[in-house]
Design an enzyme around this catalytic site. Structure first.
Site, short mmCIF file in Angstrom:
data_model
loop_
_atom_site.label_atom_id
_atom_site.label_comp_id
_atom_site.label_asym_id
_atom_site.label_seq_id
_atom_site.Cartn_x
_atom_site.Cartn_y
_atom_site.Cartn_z
N GLU A 93 0.82 -1.20 0.00
CA GLU A 93 0.00 0.00 0.00
C GLU A 93 0.86 1.26 0.00
O GLU A 93 1.95 1.27 0.58
CB GLU A 93 -0.89 0.04 1.25
N CYS A 106 2.72 8.64 1.73
CA CYS A 106 2.98 7.74 2.84
C CYS A 106 3.43 6.41 2.24
O CYS A 106 2.64 5.73 1.58
CB CYS A 106 1.72 7.57 3.69
N CYS A 113 4.08 -6.64 8.30
CA CYS A 113 4.84 -6.10 9.44
C CYS A 113 4.88 -7.12 10.56
O CYS A 113 3.89 -7.82 10.81
CB CYS A 113 4.19 -4.81 9.93
N CYS A 120 -3.57 -1.96 14.49
CA CYS A 120 -3.09 -1.74 13.12
C CYS A 120 -3.49 -2.90 12.21
O CYS A 120 -3.21 -4.06 12.52
CB CYS A 120 -1.58 -1.57 13.13
N GLY A 160 4.79 -1.81 7.47
CA GLY A 160 6.13 -2.23 7.86
C GLY A 160 6.79 -1.33 8.89
O GLY A 160 6.31 -0.24 9.21
N GLU A 161 7.91 -1.80 9.40
CA GLU A 161 8.72 -1.11 10.39
C GLU A 161 10.01 -0.65 9.72
O GLU A 161 10.90 -1.46 9.44
CB GLU A 161 9.01 -2.05 11.57
N SER A 190 9.25 6.95 10.65
CA SER A 190 8.48 6.64 11.86
C SER A 190 8.75 5.20 12.30
O SER A 190 8.83 4.30 11.46
CB SER A 190 6.98 6.83 11.59
N SER A 213 6.46 6.04 17.38
CA SER A 213 5.08 5.65 17.66
C SER A 213 5.02 5.13 19.10
O SER A 213 5.29 3.96 19.36
CB SER A 213 4.61 4.58 16.67
N LEU A 214 4.67 6.00 20.03
CA LEU A 214 4.72 5.67 21.45
C LEU A 214 3.42 5.01 21.91
O LEU A 214 3.44 3.91 22.46
CB LEU A 214 5.00 6.95 22.25
N HIS A 215 2.32 5.71 21.77
CA HIS A 215 0.96 5.19 21.98
C HIS A 215 0.60 4.79 23.41
O HIS A 215 -0.51 4.32 23.66
CB HIS A 215 0.67 4.00 21.06
N ASN A 289 -8.18 5.60 13.97
CA ASN A 289 -8.87 5.33 12.71
C ASN A 289 -9.36 3.88 12.77
O ASN A 289 -8.56 2.96 12.62
CB ASN A 289 -7.91 5.54 11.54
#
Length: 344
Positions: A93, A106, A113, A120, A160-161, A190, A213-215, A289
């Protein structure tokens, strides 16, 4: 899959010049190939009309490194999400996000991932393989071609990372900068955090924006949302972030997806503020989202504003970033997942 050695996309001007001479063409053809590859975005060598017809016919099947648009969907706000088919048949994507003054892409850095984040859609797929640098560049050129305007910004926030595929990500950053002509400060990498890779990124001395990306405001909650966080303690992650700031003299962006009644309470905001106090950073609050696989919900505006105000009261730089393209299944991995379900 086209190999890194054979794909022309991602090669520098000297590398392309060396290759063009190996095919029997004069040296000056290297610059022409470079311009047609990066400025005109050719998909095959037959398109280079300034080259001899015989050579073009002979090299017609040589891999440039471009993908095919397998499917795309456009949201009312103009955001366009693509499924791109790679030459090995795998699907990735990428998203084109237009605003009045810029076009942001993006990009994905992997097929799938391995981080398995609970919120996610990509995390539900599992990991298939890393993307090569040319496959990352292709995403940018594809969006640029489809929108008919130059891409101004690129964010490595797709499937992915990025830090798990650091070598190819770094290579693509240099090519996006030198070959495609996008300033490094307009590129964002990121990560959810990979042990020791933040130091490795810092050592590259790039001018990119770096986002974590802490979250969650603590280890326990973060592990429930990001299973791989058990291998990378919250305190260790923040320590490496401080090292990054010291080494690069650049601030860090902390991404924080707000999940209703999970990590969006006032006490979560207060705890987060304590950890980030004195940090050269900026917090991006991202209202969730929704995806069909999970029951997480997006918090209401009042709760979002309370969370933001608490951070501001603690002198933490913060902003709220609403996702674009919700109608186009723009959550990471969402369009691919939904298309597969429909086809099934």
């Amino acid at each position: 899959m086209t190999t890194t050695e054979s794909a022309l996309l991602g090669k520098s001007l000297p590398e392309l010049t060396e290759w063009i001479e190996s095919t029997g063409q004069p040296k000056y053809r290297g610059k022409q190939l470079y311009q047609w590859l990066y400025q005109k975005g050719i998909r095959n060598l037959e398109e280079i009309t300034v080259f001899p017809k015989a050579w073009r016919a002979e090299m017609a099947d040589y891999p440039v490194g471009r993908s095919q648009i397998h499917h795309y969907k456009t949201a009312p706000d103009g955001t366009r999400k693509y499924l791109l088919k790679l030459d090995d048949g795998l699907i990735i994507e990428t998203v084109g996000i237009p605003t009045e003054k810029r076009l942001t892409v993006c990009v994905s850095s992997q097929v799938g991932c391995a981080m398995a984040c609970e919120f996610c859609a990509t995390g539900k797929m599992g990991f298939t393989r890393h993307l090569e640098a040319y496959e990352i560049l292709d995403q940018v050129l594809t969006v640029q071609e489809d929108f008919g305007q130059r891409v101004s910004n690129v964010v490595f926030m797709g499937m992915g990372e990025p830090l798990a595929n650091l070598e190819q990500v770094i290579k693509s950053v240099h090519s996006l900068n030198k070959d495609v002509g996008i300033g490094q400060r307009l590129l964002t990498i990121s990560t959810v955090g990979v042990p020791n890779q933040i130091r490795a990124l810092a050592a590259e001395n790039l001018q990119v924006t770096f986002a974590i990306s802490l979250h969650a405001p603590n280890q326990q909650l973060r592990e429930t949302l990001i299973p791989t966080a058990k291998n990378y303690h919250f305190d260790q992650l923040l320590d490496e972030c401080r090292e990054y700031v010291d080494m690069t003299h650049r601030r860090i962006s902390f991404e924080y997806i707000l999940l209703a009644r999970v990590n969006d309470l006032p006490e979560h905001a207060t705890e987060l503020a304590k950890h980030l106090k004195g940090f050269q950073s900026h917090v991006n609050l991202i209202p969730y989202n929704p995806i069909s696989e999970e029951e997480f919900q997006r918090p209401g505006k009042k709760r979002i504003n309370v969370f933001k105000q608490i951070l501001q009261d603690h002198k933490i730089a913060v902003s709220v970033r609403y996702s674009k393209g919700l109608e186009a299944d723009a959550a990471c991995g969402q369009l691919r997942t939904n298309l597969i379900k429909t086809a099934g």
